[in-house]
Scaffold this motif. Structure first.
Motif, short mmCIF file in Angstrom:
data_model
loop_
_atom_site.label_atom_id
_atom_site.label_comp_id
_atom_site.label_asym_id
_atom_site.label_seq_id
_atom_site.Cartn_x
_atom_site.Cartn_y
_atom_site.Cartn_z
N ALA A 166 -15.15 46.57 13.13
CA ALA A 166 -16.04 47.73 13.09
C ALA A 166 -15.26 49.03 13.14
CB ALA A 166 -17.01 47.68 14.27
N LEU A 167 -15.87 50.07 12.57
CA LEU A 167 -15.40 51.45 12.72
C LEU A 167 -16.32 52.13 13.73
CD1 LEU A 167 -14.96 52.45 8.97
CD2 LEU A 167 -13.18 51.65 10.53
N GLN A 168 -15.78 52.54 14.87
CA GLN A 168 -16.57 53.21 15.90
C GLN A 168 -16.49 54.72 15.67
OE1 GLN A 168 -18.43 51.79 18.11
NE2 GLN A 168 -17.63 49.77 18.60
N VAL A 169 -17.65 55.34 15.46
CA VAL A 169 -17.73 56.75 15.12
C VAL A 169 -18.66 57.47 16.09
CG1 VAL A 169 -18.35 58.43 13.31
CG2 VAL A 169 -17.35 56.21 12.68
N GLU A 170 -18.26 58.67 16.51
CA GLU A 170 -19.12 59.51 17.34
C GLU A 170 -19.60 60.69 16.52
OE1 GLU A 170 -18.55 61.05 21.75
OE2 GLU A 170 -17.61 62.44 20.33
N VAL A 171 -20.90 60.99 16.59
CA VAL A 171 -21.50 62.10 15.85
C VAL A 171 -22.26 62.99 16.83
CG1 VAL A 171 -22.97 62.73 13.89
CG2 VAL A 171 -21.79 60.53 13.90
N ARG A 172 -22.08 64.32 16.67
CA ARG A 172 -22.73 65.28 17.57
C ARG A 172 -23.34 66.43 16.76
NH1 ARG A 172 -21.40 65.28 23.13
NH2 ARG A 172 -19.82 63.72 23.70
N GLU A 173 -24.33 67.09 17.35
CA GLU A 173 -24.90 68.31 16.81
C GLU A 173 -24.28 69.50 17.54
OE1 GLU A 173 -29.39 67.99 15.61
OE2 GLU A 173 -29.10 66.98 17.52
N PRO A 174 -23.64 70.43 16.82
CA PRO A 174 -23.02 71.58 17.50
C PRO A 174 -24.00 72.38 18.34
CG PRO A 174 -22.30 71.45 15.21
CD PRO A 174 -23.40 70.44 15.37
N ASP A 175 -25.25 72.49 17.90
CA ASP A 175 -26.24 73.26 18.64
C ASP A 175 -26.83 72.52 19.83
OD1 ASP A 175 -25.87 75.29 16.82
OD2 ASP A 175 -27.59 74.71 15.58
N HIS A 176 -26.53 71.22 19.94
CA HIS A 176 -27.06 70.41 21.03
C HIS A 176 -25.93 69.55 21.61
CE1 HIS A 176 -31.21 71.53 20.08
NE2 HIS A 176 -30.90 71.33 18.81
N PRO A 177 -24.99 70.13 22.36
CA PRO A 177 -23.84 69.38 22.87
C PRO A 177 -24.21 68.25 23.82
CG PRO A 177 -23.98 71.54 23.90
CD PRO A 177 -24.98 71.54 22.78
N ASP A 178 -25.46 68.24 24.33
CA ASP A 178 -25.90 67.18 25.23
C ASP A 178 -26.33 65.92 24.48
OD1 ASP A 178 -28.04 68.70 24.19
OD2 ASP A 178 -29.40 67.83 25.66
N ARG A 179 -26.33 65.96 23.15
CA ARG A 179 -26.78 64.83 22.36
C ARG A 179 -25.62 64.25 21.55
NH1 ARG A 179 -32.21 67.47 19.58
NH2 ARG A 179 -33.08 68.38 21.49
N ARG A 180 -25.56 62.93 21.47
CA ARG A 180 -24.52 62.30 20.66
C ARG A 180 -24.97 60.91 20.23
NH1 ARG A 180 -21.34 58.66 23.76
NH2 ARG A 180 -21.82 58.81 26.00
N LEU A 181 -24.44 60.46 19.11
CA LEU A 181 -24.62 59.10 18.63
C LEU A 181 -23.28 58.39 18.64
CD1 LEU A 181 -26.91 59.33 15.47
CD2 LEU A 181 -27.41 58.09 17.57
N GLU A 182 -23.26 57.15 19.08
CA GLU A 182 -22.10 56.28 18.94
C GLU A 182 -22.50 55.18 17.96
OE1 GLU A 182 -20.64 54.88 22.65
OE2 GLU A 182 -20.06 56.89 23.35
N ILE A 183 -21.78 55.11 16.85
CA ILE A 183 -22.15 54.22 15.75
C ILE A 183 -21.00 53.26 15.47
CG2 ILE A 183 -23.04 54.11 13.40
CD1 ILE A 183 -23.21 57.31 13.77
N ALA A 184 -21.32 51.99 15.25
CA ALA A 184 -20.35 51.01 14.79
C ALA A 184 -20.73 50.61 13.37
CB ALA A 184 -20.34 49.78 15.70
N PHE A 185 -19.89 51.00 12.39
CA PHE A 185 -20.09 50.64 11.00
C PHE A 185 -19.28 49.39 10.66
CE2 PHE A 185 -20.90 55.28 10.45
CZ PHE A 185 -22.14 55.19 9.83
N HIS A 186 -19.80 48.57 9.75
CA HIS A 186 -19.00 47.48 9.18
C HIS A 186 -17.80 48.10 8.47
CE1 HIS A 186 -17.90 43.90 6.95
NE2 HIS A 186 -18.87 43.22 7.52
N SER A 187 -16.61 47.56 8.69
CA SER A 187 -15.40 48.18 8.15
C SER A 187 -15.26 48.01 6.64
CB SER A 187 -14.15 47.58 8.84
OG SER A 187 -14.04 46.20 8.54
N ARG A 188 -15.98 47.05 6.05
CA ARG A 188 -15.82 46.78 4.62
C ARG A 188 -17.07 47.05 3.79
NH1 ARG A 188 -14.02 40.95 3.46
NH2 ARG A 188 -14.18 41.82 1.36
N VAL A 189 -18.20 47.25 4.44
CA VAL A 189 -19.47 47.39 3.71
C VAL A 189 -20.05 48.77 4.01
CG1 VAL A 189 -21.74 46.41 3.25
CG2 VAL A 189 -19.84 44.91 3.92
N PRO A 190 -19.90 49.74 3.12
CA PRO A 190 -20.38 51.10 3.38
C PRO A 190 -21.87 51.14 3.72
CG PRO A 190 -18.98 51.07 1.43
CD PRO A 190 -19.21 49.64 1.81
#
Length: 225
Positions: A166-190
Motif C-alpha cells: 500500500a501507499l499511505q497518504v495523508e491529505v489535509r485542508e489548509p483552511d481546516h488544520p483540525d481535519r485530515r484523511l489517512e488513505i491507503a492506496f493499492h500500490s499498483r492499481v490507481p
C-alpha cells in the motif's frame, strides 16, 4: 446525509487534485466493497467500481443504509497531459429527501471532479513536489477547493484478502488544520482504496475498510494483488 458520511462516500472532498501535467499510467478495471463506520450512524457497505466504456473510464461509488443512500459517478479519458474529466453526477437521499448534482465537461475544463481525482491522486502520491504538494479540484457543486497531501510510507497491509502493498497518504485542508484523511492506496492499481480514516479535532470520526475486491486483469497475469 451527514457531512462526514457524504465526505467519505464521494472520495470524500479531500481526494482531489490538479490533473494538468500528470502523466497517467493506464488504469486497471476493478470492483471493491468496503465496510464503512461513521460515528453516530449505522455501519454501511460502500461499493466502488472502475470500468472502461468505449475508450472512456468511469469511477462509481455508492452506499446504502436504512435511512440514507448516496451515489457518485465520474467519467474521464486519458489525455496527453493526464486524466481529462468529462462528466460528474451525484445524488444523496436522507429520510426520503435528497439532492442531485451534475457537472459537465466545460465545468471540469480547469479542475477535475473528485471521482476522476481519486484515480489521479493515487498515481501522483509518490511524485516529489517543490515545497508543499498542493491539489486543486471542484466539489460536487463545481466550487473550487484546494488541499495538501504527502506520502507517509510504502508498507504491506494485512487485510482480509491477504497482504497487499500500500501507499499511505495523508491529505489535509489548509483552511481546516483540525481535519485530515489517512488513505491507503493499492500500490499498483490507481484509485483502488485499501483503507481510509477521517480524523477531526484529534478524534477518528470515520473508517473505511476493504472487504473484498476483484482485479480480473491482474489475476489473469498471475498476480492477484
Amino acid at each position: 446525509m451527514p457531512s462526514s458520511c457524504r465526505y467519505l462516500l464521494g472520495a470524500f472532498a479531500l481526494l482531489l487534485l490538479i490533473a494538468d501535467g500528470v502523466q497517467a499510467a493506464e488504469p486497471t478495471p476493478f470492483s471493491a466493497r468496503y465496510h464503512l463506520e461513521v460515528a453516530g450512524w449505522p455501519d454501511a457497505v460502500i461499493t466502488h467500481r472502475l470500468s472502461r466504456q468505449a475508450g472512456q473510464w468511469q469511477s462509481e461509488m455508492r452506499a446504502d443504509i436504512n435511512i440514507a443512500s448516496g451515489l457518485e459517478r465520474g467519467r474521464f479519458r486519458l489525455g496527453d497531459r493526464g486524466l481529462v474529466a468529462l462528466h460528474y453526477a451525484s445524488r444523496y437521499q436522507l429520510l426520503g429527501f435528497g439532492r442531485s448534482y451534475e457537472l459537465k465537461a466545460d465545468e471540469l475544463a480547469r479542475f477535475p471532479d473528485r471521482q476522476t481525482a481519486l484515480v489521479a491522486l493515487s498515481q501522483r502520491a509518490t511524485q516529489a513536489c517543490p515545497g508543499t504538494c498542493r491539489l486543486h479540484y471542484v466539489d460536487h457543486r463545481g466550487r473550487p477547493k484546494v488541499v495538501e497531501y504527502r506520502l507517509l510510507a510504502r508498507e504491506t497491509l494485512p487485510l482480509r484478502i491477504g497482504e497487499v502493498e500500500a501507499l499511505q497518504v495523508e491529505v489535509r485542508e489548509p483552511d481546516h488544520p483540525d481535519r485530515r484523511l489517512e488513505i491507503a492506496f493499492h500500490s499498483r492499481v490507481p484509485g483502488l482504496l485499501l483503507a481510509m480514516s477521517y480524523h477531526r479535532d484529534g478524534t477518528r470520526r470515520s473508517r473505511l475498510t476493504l472487504i473484498d475486491m476483484d482485479l480480473t486483469e491482474l489475476a489473469q497475469s498471475g498476480d492477484p494483488r
